[in-house]
Each structure stands twice: as structure tokens, then as C-alpha cells.
Design a protein around this motif. Structure first.
Motif, PDB file in Angstrom:
ATOM      1  N   ILE A  15       0.575  -1.190   0.269  1.00  0.00           N
ATOM      2  CA  ILE A  15       0.079   0.507   0.168  1.00  0.00           C
ATOM      3  C   ILE A  15       1.049   1.145  -0.449  1.00  0.00           C
ATOM      4  O   ILE A  15       0.482   2.107  -1.090  1.00  0.00           O
ATOM      5  N   ILE A  16       1.999   1.196   0.890  1.00  0.00           N
ATOM      6  CA  ILE A  16       2.956   2.272   0.887  1.00  0.00           C
ATOM      7  C   ILE A  16       3.631   2.924  -0.614  1.00  0.00           C
ATOM      8  O   ILE A  16       3.508   3.550  -0.951  1.00  0.00           O
ATOM      9  N   PHE A  17       3.908   1.317  -0.656  1.00  0.00           N
ATOM     10  CA  PHE A  17       5.085   1.463  -2.167  1.00  0.00           C
ATOM     11  C   PHE A  17       4.332   2.642  -3.547  1.00  0.00           C
ATOM     12  O   PHE A  17       4.574   3.134  -4.049  1.00  0.00           O
ATOM     13  N   GLU A  18       2.765   1.812  -3.487  1.00  0.00           N
ATOM     14  CA  GLU A  18       2.280   2.175  -4.491  1.00  0.00           C
ATOM     15  C   GLU A  18       1.821   3.961  -4.516  1.00  0.00           C
ATOM     16  O   GLU A  18       0.938   4.216  -5.362  1.00  0.00           O
ATOM     17  N   ARG A  19       1.524   4.127  -2.855  1.00  0.00           N
ATOM     18  CA  ARG A  19       1.566   5.583  -2.982  1.00  0.00           C
ATOM     19  C   ARG A  19       2.531   6.235  -3.420  1.00  0.00           C
ATOM     20  O   ARG A  19       2.596   7.555  -4.092  1.00  0.00           O
ATOM     21  N   LEU A  25       5.777   9.931  -6.955  1.00  0.00           N
ATOM     22  CA  LEU A  25       7.230   9.959  -7.909  1.00  0.00           C
ATOM     23  C   LEU A  25       6.100  10.760  -9.124  1.00  0.00           C
ATOM     24  O   LEU A  25       6.936  11.220 -10.018  1.00  0.00           O
ATOM     25  N   LYS A  26       5.177  10.088  -9.623  1.00  0.00           N
ATOM     26  CA  LYS A  26       4.866   9.960 -11.354  1.00  0.00           C
ATOM     27  C   LYS A  26       4.218  11.781 -10.891  1.00  0.00           C
ATOM     28  O   LYS A  26       4.363  11.884 -12.373  1.00  0.00           O
ATOM     29  N   GLU A  27       3.715  12.085 -10.173  1.00  0.00           N
ATOM     30  CA  GLU A  27       3.233  13.317 -10.193  1.00  0.00           C
ATOM     31  C   GLU A  27       4.298  14.592  -9.840  1.00  0.00           C
ATOM     32  O   GLU A  27       4.095  15.581 -10.154  1.00  0.00           O
ATOM     33  N   ASN A  41       7.573  10.550   1.676  1.00  0.00           N
ATOM     34  CA  ASN A  41       6.852  11.501   3.756  1.00  0.00           C
ATOM     35  C   ASN A  41       5.425  11.289   2.589  1.00  0.00           C
ATOM     36  O   ASN A  41       4.355  11.149   3.864  1.00  0.00           O
ATOM     37  N   SER A  42       4.828  12.001   1.572  1.00  0.00           N
ATOM     38  CA  SER A  42       3.346  12.466   1.224  1.00  0.00           C
ATOM     39  C   SER A  42       3.158  10.756   0.952  1.00  0.00           C
ATOM     40  O   SER A  42       1.798  10.126   1.332  1.00  0.00           O
ATOM     41  N   GLY A  43       3.729   9.783   0.694  1.00  0.00           N
ATOM     42  CA  GLY A  43       3.337   7.987   0.395  1.00  0.00           C
ATOM     43  C   GLY A  43       3.161   7.768   1.517  1.00  0.00           C
ATOM     44  O   GLY A  43       1.781   7.077   1.868  1.00  0.00           O
TER      45      GLY A  43
END
Length: 410
Positions: free
Chosen positions: A316-320, A325-327, A336-338
């Protein structure tokens, strides 16, 4: 590149590797020197032992009810603990049955005769009337006469028992009062005079060890209930070893598959997650050892399940993290945001599972409790490794200068 971050990462990796080499192998009982295995015991299904079902019956001086069954259960627990049997399973089944499971017992007959079976003590007059029972017993001690070498058990009654015994001996002078244990006559002495001090002696034992066993059974709480063994079966250690080996193989295959998936799909974060899973395993085993957890097949299943949940939190964390990163966010900002965005989802899933764990632990028994404890410990530990340790590792990795987003799964 911040060399302090590199130094910290290297130090942590070396420390964890050393601990892993010395400590991991929690479910291999033959390896005695591993630090994190000393406090972990194996349950009946893995170690082998004896399973006994007892049925309580009414007597002239006591009836089977909730109170007497509760006392019977407590008595058996005290006896098992007194004989040094670790982590027994003792539970009531129905209105008049007690189930006893003892792991590691090599002699099931001894377990039944000397540990489990209730020592039903009676004093009967010549006309068959029961005048006193083990419920009136205060203490029992074994001893050996230094002069004659005769082995005996000395009984001391409580206040009510002393009164009953004094009245009975006064009314039966020159008559016999049989001392019976589990329906068998141990002694049938003649009363020469009233005995007002509430003490009696049982002789006729072949050894001090036999007398000690009887004394221990009596003073640990004889009850006015008789019990009958209606089922007795043994669980062989070979069956437990086979189950254990299959569980270990399944766990190894599962862990290898998880490691491969995380590394190939998430790359550097996946490598960190695998390392965090190793730390997670060490922490869980340390807690198991400290709590002296009894490991059963359901417990192993819960441990492996909690490993999967630990990885799920990282997914879940890595998908966030990939989305951030794509943004176009910087690596540290994306980390931090993820983590912040994934925290609520991870917390909610773990809290709901912990509620189920609490219900299983409160209402369950034996293997169900083992499952609940293992799963609860695993969930709490996975929260720490996923939210705290993995985040710390990612921050330090980013500070080393490795900033290629492709290495972070983007």
C-alpha cells in the motif's frame, strides 16, 4: 551523498544479519543454542503428548454442578503445574466433562494416574457411611519413620473436618474406619480412641515416591467428585514432526515468493521491504520467546499470515510512493507524502483485524488462543516495521544519493 546515512544503513544491515544468523529458526526444536528459541515451546500437535477426557460423577456427598466442575478444573490445573507440565490445555466440555491436553508427556498412563485423575479420599465406617472426604482436607505430607522405615502420609483436616473426624472416631471406638482413595481401600484401621486433633495417618506405601505422589494429589485439592477416564489417546511426536516439516516447507516457499515479487516489482523499496520483513521476523520471535508462547500449527499459520499482512502494508505504501513520484515530486517529498497517505488505510485494516484477534483470544481456548496471540503480535509488529522502520530505511537510502525514480518502481 551523506556518508552518515551510508554508515547507518551498513551498521543496521550488519547488525540484523548477525542477529538473523544467530537467532532465526524458531520452530526447529533440535537447535538448542539459538537465543530466540529458548522461550518458545511446541504445542501438543507439534510435540506430541496425551489427550484425556474426564467425566465427573455425582457422589453421596457432592453433586456435579457449575461450582464443583470449576473447582475440579482448578484442581487439575494446580496438579499439572505442581508436576511441572508446561502450558497445559485444560477446559470444560459440556456439563460434566473436562478435557486435558499435556504436550511432551512421554508416559500417558502416569499422566492419567498421577497428574490428571482426581484423588477421591473417603473415610467410611463399617456400615459403609462416608464420614469425611478430601473436601475437608487441609494438608497432606509424606514422611518416613527413621526407626521402622515405614512410609506414611499424614493428613491434617480443616476446622470442619477436624470436628467431623473427632465425632466419628468417638462414635466408632473399637470399630474399623476404612481409608479409601479412588474407591480402593488403602487402610482399614481400628479406632482405639477418639482423635480430637484432626490428624490421621495412611501407611502401606512401597516407597517414599509413591507416598509423595499421593500426598501431592491430596493436598492440591481433592474434591467430593469422582471422575472416570472416558477417552485417552496419544499424539505421536512423529505426526507432529511431519506437520512441522510441512509447515516449514510451506513457509519457506511462501517467503521466497514474497521476496521475489517485492524485489522484481518494487525494486529498491522492495529490497528494503524484504529486509524489514527480516527485522519483523526477529522482533516477533523475540516477543514469542519473552512471552513463552506455545507454538502450535494454528500459531505457525498465524505467524505466516501476519508476515503476509506486513508485506501488504508495504505494498500500500509503495503504491502511494509511485503515484507521488509520477506526479513529479522529489524523492524525499514523495516518500513522506506516500507514507502519510497510506497510513490511514494501513491503520484501519490492522485495527479491524486486531478486533477479531481480541474476540478469538477472549472466547477461544487452546489452539485458537495460540492463533490469536501469534496474529496479534505479528500485526502490532508489522505496524512498526512498515510505518517506522521501512520509512527510516527509505529516507536514509534517498540520502545516499540514489535518486533514480526507476529504482523506486516509478
Amino acid at each position: 551523498m551523506k556518508w552518515g546515512s551510508v554508515t547507518r544503513l551498513v551498521a543496521v544491515v550488519i547488525a540484523v544479519a548477525v542477529i538473523a544468523v544467530l537467532s532465526i529458526q524458531p520452530i526447529f526444536p533440535n537447535v538448542k543454542w539459538l537465543p530466540l528459541t529458548k522461550g518458545v515451546s511446541l504445542g501438543l500437535d507439534l510435540r506430541g503428548g496425551v489427550h484425556v477426557t474426564l467425566e465427573a460423577k455425582d457422589t453421596a456427598v457432592g453433586k456435579v454442578n457449575n461450582d464443583t466442575m470449576s473447582q475440579l478444573k482448578e484442581t487439575i490445573e494446580r496438579r499439572v503445574n505442581a508436576f511441572g507440565v508446561s502450558e497445559p490445555l485444560i477446559q470444560q466440555e459440556g456439563k460434566n466433562r473436562i478435557i486435558v491436553e499435556l504436550a511432551g508427556i512421554q508416559d500417558p498412563e502416569k499422566a492419567v494416574n498421577e497428574i490428571i485423575k482426581t484423588a477421591f479420599l473417603e473415610f467410611k465406617t463399617e456400615d459403609g457411611k462416608t464420614i469425611i472426604t478430601g473436601a475437608d482436607l487441609k494438608n497432606a505430607t509424606e514422611s518416613k519413620d527413621p526407626m521402622s522405615g515405614q512410609v506414611e502420609v499424614t493428613l491434617e483436616f480443616n476446622e470442619a473436618g477436624t470436628k467431623k473426624f473427632a465425632e466419628a472416631t468417638a462414635a466408632n471406638v473399637n470399630k474399623r474406619i476404612a481409608i479409601m482413595l479412588d474407591g480402593q481401600v488403602l487402610q482399614n484401621p481400628t479406632v482405639n480412641e477418639p482423635i480430637p486433633n484432626g490428624k490421621a495417618r495412611i501407611t502401606g506405601y512401597s516407597s517414599l515416591e509413591e507416598a509423595h505422589t499421593i500426598a501431592l494429589l491430596l493436598k492440591s485439592g481433592a474434591l467430593p467428585l469422582q471422575t472416570e477416564v472416558i477417552e485417552k489417546r496419544t499424539v505421536g511426536p512423529s505426526l507432529g514432526a511431519d506437520s512441522l516439516n510441512k509447515s516449514v516447507k510451506a513457509g519457506i516457499i511462501g517467503v521466497i515468493a514474497i521476496f521475489a515479487f517485492m524485489l522484481l516489482y518494487y525494486r529498491l523499496p522492495g529490497l528494503i521491504a524484504n529486509f524489514a520483513l527480516l527485522v519483523y521476523t526477529i522482533i516477533v520471535l523475540a516477543i514469542f520467546s519473552g512471552l513463552h508462547v506455545v507454538l502450535t500449527l494454528p500459531g505457525i499459520a498465524a505467524f505466516l499470515l501476519s508476515m503476509g499482512m506486513a508485506v501488504d502494508a508495504n505494498v500500500i505504501i509503495f503504491e502511494r510512493l509511485k503515484e507521488e513520484l509520477k506526479e513529479g515530486k522529489t524523492l524525499r517529498s514523495a516518500i513522506n507524502s506516500g507514507f502519510n497517505r497510506a497510513f490511514v488505510a494501513v491503520l484501519d485494516s490492522n485495527v479491524t483485524t486486531l478486533i477479531a484477534v481480541a474476540v478469538l483470544f477472549y472466547f477461544g481456548s487452546g489452539p485458537i488462543k495460540s492463533f490469536a496471540v501469534a496474529l496479534g503480535v505479528g500485526i502490532v509488529t508489522s505496524m512498526f516495521t512498515a510505518i517506522t522502520f521501512t520509512r527510516w530505511m527509505l529516507h536514509n537510502t534517498a540520502d545516499t544519493g540514489i535518486k533514480n525514480t526507476k529504482l523506486y518502481g516509478a
